[in-house]
Design an enzyme around this catalytic site. Structure first.
Site, short mmCIF file in Angstrom:
data_model
loop_
_atom_site.label_atom_id
_atom_site.label_comp_id
_atom_site.label_asym_id
_atom_site.label_seq_id
_atom_site.Cartn_x
_atom_site.Cartn_y
_atom_site.Cartn_z
CD GLU A 60 -1.73 1.79 2.81
OE1 GLU A 60 -1.29 2.95 3.00
OE2 GLU A 60 -2.11 1.06 3.73
CD GLU A 119 7.35 3.44 1.86
OE1 GLU A 119 6.73 3.28 2.94
OE2 GLU A 119 7.60 4.56 1.38
#
Length: 810
Positions: A423, A496
């Site tokens: 995401e 991330e």
């Protein structure tokens, strides 16, 4: 058969919003949210950004002699933007706190708005409005600060100890009116210029107790006004509209006549012309004038081509009547084009299909159904893209804040947090938009009113919203490209997800540690007792399903994730075949289909199994235990948390789900709820656990009840108390006034068209996905007025229905 509602209903005009803050991640460079400054008065501040559900919030904790806050500049003319809004939740109030007394002036949360530079708020020489969540002071109390120099700090108490702790509340105050009332003695109550700053504060320095509060996005907005057409104006409009004689019928907006026009058959692109009619009418609206040039251009470019005009109706009334009405509508459109634009009638073919074909095969899409929801003044179009199988739901309403969301079922295969990391990563640029941080660029350079991404236990959703048509489609185009065609760079995955770095940046002699944006975020989540409590309940209640895994990521497991798994997960689940497109607003369905046809061009249907397995019923109760971290110097006496949890019906069964939601409210939803009363009055714990109540964001519903801060040797007493209380409830029943109150509360929340810190379309999206994600009817929960009326009838017919639900499910 249908009605064009442009003239006949209330429409909502929503003006600009001035955000003060939007928490979008757990990052806090310098120990405070970006753009904010720490304002420490006493003690050691404890603040962090946490994710609660799908949104980020600032979490403030205060112990003993502590007083602090954080502030930011905000220059707003409150005459133009008089509404200040935010969401907040208090987990613990400072015992004895009372804003009306100098020596007890402690609160769990305070929101200050200053109107001039003040040294904020220690030097209070210009007006400051303070909204507080107090303990003892009654809601609605207002007055001046009792502190030295606090003459021009004036408070309004919005919440107090009668409000439920651990529950989110949304505030919406007209600060302009509050200012005029509070400062009537200064300049006649008129603000001295624009606001200069906003501060959020917490303090326990006077009572020496503890406080715990959370707050979300804060923003100013202009008034929301309804623009209504008078009944006389409606009658005047209807008087000019010829109708076919027929019985009175329900009106359905936007049941159109469709004229499919292919601009270039070699490219298989499609332009769809939609013409709407009022109920039972064949009168062609002049809005067709704006669309006629498209038809003319096509006929000029394709001299030998003919166009088919197909008339449609809804499914109300007889088949014969609907067929004739649809034929007359198609003929009416043909005559209009021939007479007004001199189009050769031989090149136009008119036909009616009645209600048998709800606008099929438009721009490569199959329209599965068209259904009105009168109570919400909208028309729903359920659609499927023929080539890819992508599912589309458009809720057409007269709301100019259009919302677009693309969602995927993303069942995790382990607890590496792959859905969560993905995401974050897809928003770091695509092949077409190779920006380092496309998400921030869209926030900065567009007129978006909402943009975010949400990772749930079983799905990932990417919504955007705007009131400007051009901006809306630009946002949707970029967001969809980011999601379907991300760059998926390895450095993005490492940033991330997880990577190694030196404990002391630049010092190669220091230890190597694991880091990563999602990794660090989840370390914070796993340090929260409430988060761990919910995690343990979910994993043990659904042990044979994906809900036993952590889609957000377990810090101990995240480092196991590989770059290859990262890429494969996107390839497997981020396809149109696995996608659900949710659209809301006043832009016509045909325009959305043209847009979707463009962005889905060249993509094909793929084989994907993303179905969510249901948990089978246990043969008997299970007892599990877990732990949560505390500070080394913190006592563990009376720190045990006890919960009982039940797995309930599936979300697809909306009527049962609604009955269970009402039952949850009856049991623990108010101060008069019998199970809540029994637990609180027992004195076995400090308060009910924040997970108490019903969880509806999973395939199978869950109900919990419990106490926190209890003694270890009282665990069995609490279990017995809950079970005994449920037995008494089954035997005695619920107070009728309590049932009426909970029904009214559920009905109000279900019908409320609320615009808090997010668009109304987001609320509808959440309701739709609760069934749609699991292949249920996406519209079943939208006609809430009809649903709640049926529940009332069931209760009238069987006054013991909620006792029976208690016996069956608990």
């Amino acid at each position: 058969m249908s009605v064009l509602l442009v003239f006949a209903v209330c429409s909502v005009a929503r003006a600009s919003v001035v955000p003060v803050t939007r928490f979008r991640s757990a990052d806090m460079p310098g120990g405070v949210p970006p753009g904010w400054v720490l304002d420490k008065k006493a003690g050691t501040p404890t603040l962090k950004i946490e994710k609660d559900g799908t949104n980020y919030y600032m979490h403030l904790l205060s112990h003993g002699n502590t007083s602090f806050g954080f502030r930011t500049s905000a220059r707003v003319n409150v005459k133009d933007f008089p509404i200040i809004s935010w969401r907040w939740k208090v987990n613990k109030l400072p015992a004895g706190g009372d804003v009306r007394r100098k020596e007890t002036d402690d609160q769990a949360l305070q929101v200050y708005v200053a109107f001039k530079e003040t040294g904020f708020p220690s030097v209070l020489n210009t007006p400051v409005v303070g909204y507080v969540w107090d303990n003892e002071a009654p809601r609605g109390w207002s007055g001046r600060s009792k502190q030295i120099g606090g003459d021009k700090l004036r408070y309004v108490v919005l919440r107090n100890k009668t409000d439920k702790t651990g529950q989110w509340y949304t505030e919406r105050r007209n600060i302009y009116e509050d200012y005029k009332r509070l400062f009537a003695d200064i300049n006649g109550g008129e603000p001295l210029g624009v606001t200069t700053g906003v501060q959020v504060h917490i303090n326990t320095q006077r009572t020496k107790n503890a406080a715990d509060g959370m707050i979300g996005d804060i923003f100013f907005s202009s008034e929301v006004k309804d623009i209504a057409v008078t009944q006389a104006a409606k009658e005047k409009i209807m008087a000019r509209t010829p109708v076919i004689s027929a019985p009175k019928r329900k009106s359905i907006p936007k049941a159109p006549v469709e004229i499919p026009v292919r601009e270039d058959f070699s490219k298989a692109s499609c332009v769809n012309i939609s013409v709407e009619f009022e109920t039972n009418s064949t009168h062609v609206h002049q809005s067709l004038d704006d669309k006629a040039p498209i038809i003319l251009e096509y006929l000029v470019k394709n001299p030998g081509a003919k166009l088919t005009i197909t008339g449609h109706t809804d499914n109300v009334g007889s088949e014969t009547y609907n067929m004739e009405l649809s034929r007359q509508r198609a003929e009416g459109v043909k005559s209009y084009l021939v007479e007004k634009f001199s189009i050769d009638g031989e090149r136009l073919i008119a036909k009616g299909v009645g209600s048998s074909e709800p606008v099929a095969d438009v721009c490569g899409f199959k329209v599965l159904r068209v259904e009105t929801i009168e109570a919400m003044r909208l028309t729903a179009y359920e659609i499927e893209h023929i080539k890819t199988g992508a599912k589309v739901l458009h809720l057409h309403a007269f709301d100019r804040e259009n919302l677009y969301a693309i969602g995927f079922r993303t069942p995790p295969e382990d607890s590496t947090g792959l859905p969560h990391i993905l995401e974050h990563s897809v928003l770091a640029g695509s092949e077409k938009y190779p920006l380092k941080d496309a998400f921030k660029e869209l926030i900065r350079s567009t007129m978006q009113t909402f943009i975010n991404a949400f990772t749930y236990p079983d799905k990932t959703v990417y919504p955007v919203a705007s009131q400007i048509r051009t901006d809306f489609f630009n946002l949707a185009r970029v967001y969809t490209d980011l999601v379907l065609h991300p760059r998926m760079l390895k450095e993005t995955f490492l940033q991330e997800g997880h990577h190694l770095e030196f404990a002391i940046p630049g010092n190669t002699e220091s230890d190597l540690i694991i880091s990563g944006i999602v990794y660090n975020e989840m370390k914070g989540v796993y340090s929260s007792p409430d988060s761990l409590m919910y995690k343990d309940i979910q994993e043990n209640l659904y042990p044979d399903t994906i809900y036993a895994l952590d889609s957000g990521g377990d810090p101990d497991v995240i480092p196991d994730l590989t770059y290859e798994q990262f890429r494969d997960f996107h390839r497997k689940y981020y396809s149109p075949t696995n996608a659900r497109f949710f659209i809301y607003g006043d832009i016509p369905t045909s325009d959305h289909l043209q847009f979707l046809a463009e962005i889905l061009a060249g993509l094909n249907r793929v084989e994907v199994d993303s179905s969510i397995k249901s948990q089978s019923i246990f043969p008997g109760p299970r007892r599990v235990s877990g732990t949560y971290p505390v500070d080394q110097d913190e006592s563990i006496t009376n720190r045990t948390v006890v919960n009982m949890a039940w797995m309930l019906a599936e979300n697809k069964d909306f009527e049962t789900a609604l009955l269970l939601e009402i039952l949850s409210g009856l049991l623990v939803g108010s101060a008069a709820s019998p199970l809540r009363q029994a637990l609180i009055d027992s004195g076995l714990g400090e308060d009910m656990t924040p997970v108490s109540g019903m969880e509806s964001d999973l395939k199978q519903l869950m109900f919990c009840a419990g106490l926190r801060n209890v003694q270890n040797n009282d665990i069995q007493k609490i279990e017995k108390l809950i079970l005994d209380s449920l037995e008494k409830i089954v035997a005695k029943g619920f107070d009728r006034e309590l049932v009426e109150g909970i029904l009214h509360q559920v009905e109000f929340h279900g019908k409320e068209i609320s615009r808090g810190s997010y668009p109304y379309g987001i609320t509808l999206m959440g309701n739709v996905f609760q069934t749609w994600l699991y292949d249920g009817d996406p519209l079943v929960g939208l006609d809430f007025a009809k649903a709640i009326e049926r529940i009332r009838n069931l209760w009238t017919d069987d006054p013991q229905i909620f006792q029976k639900m208690t016996r069956k499910w608990l």
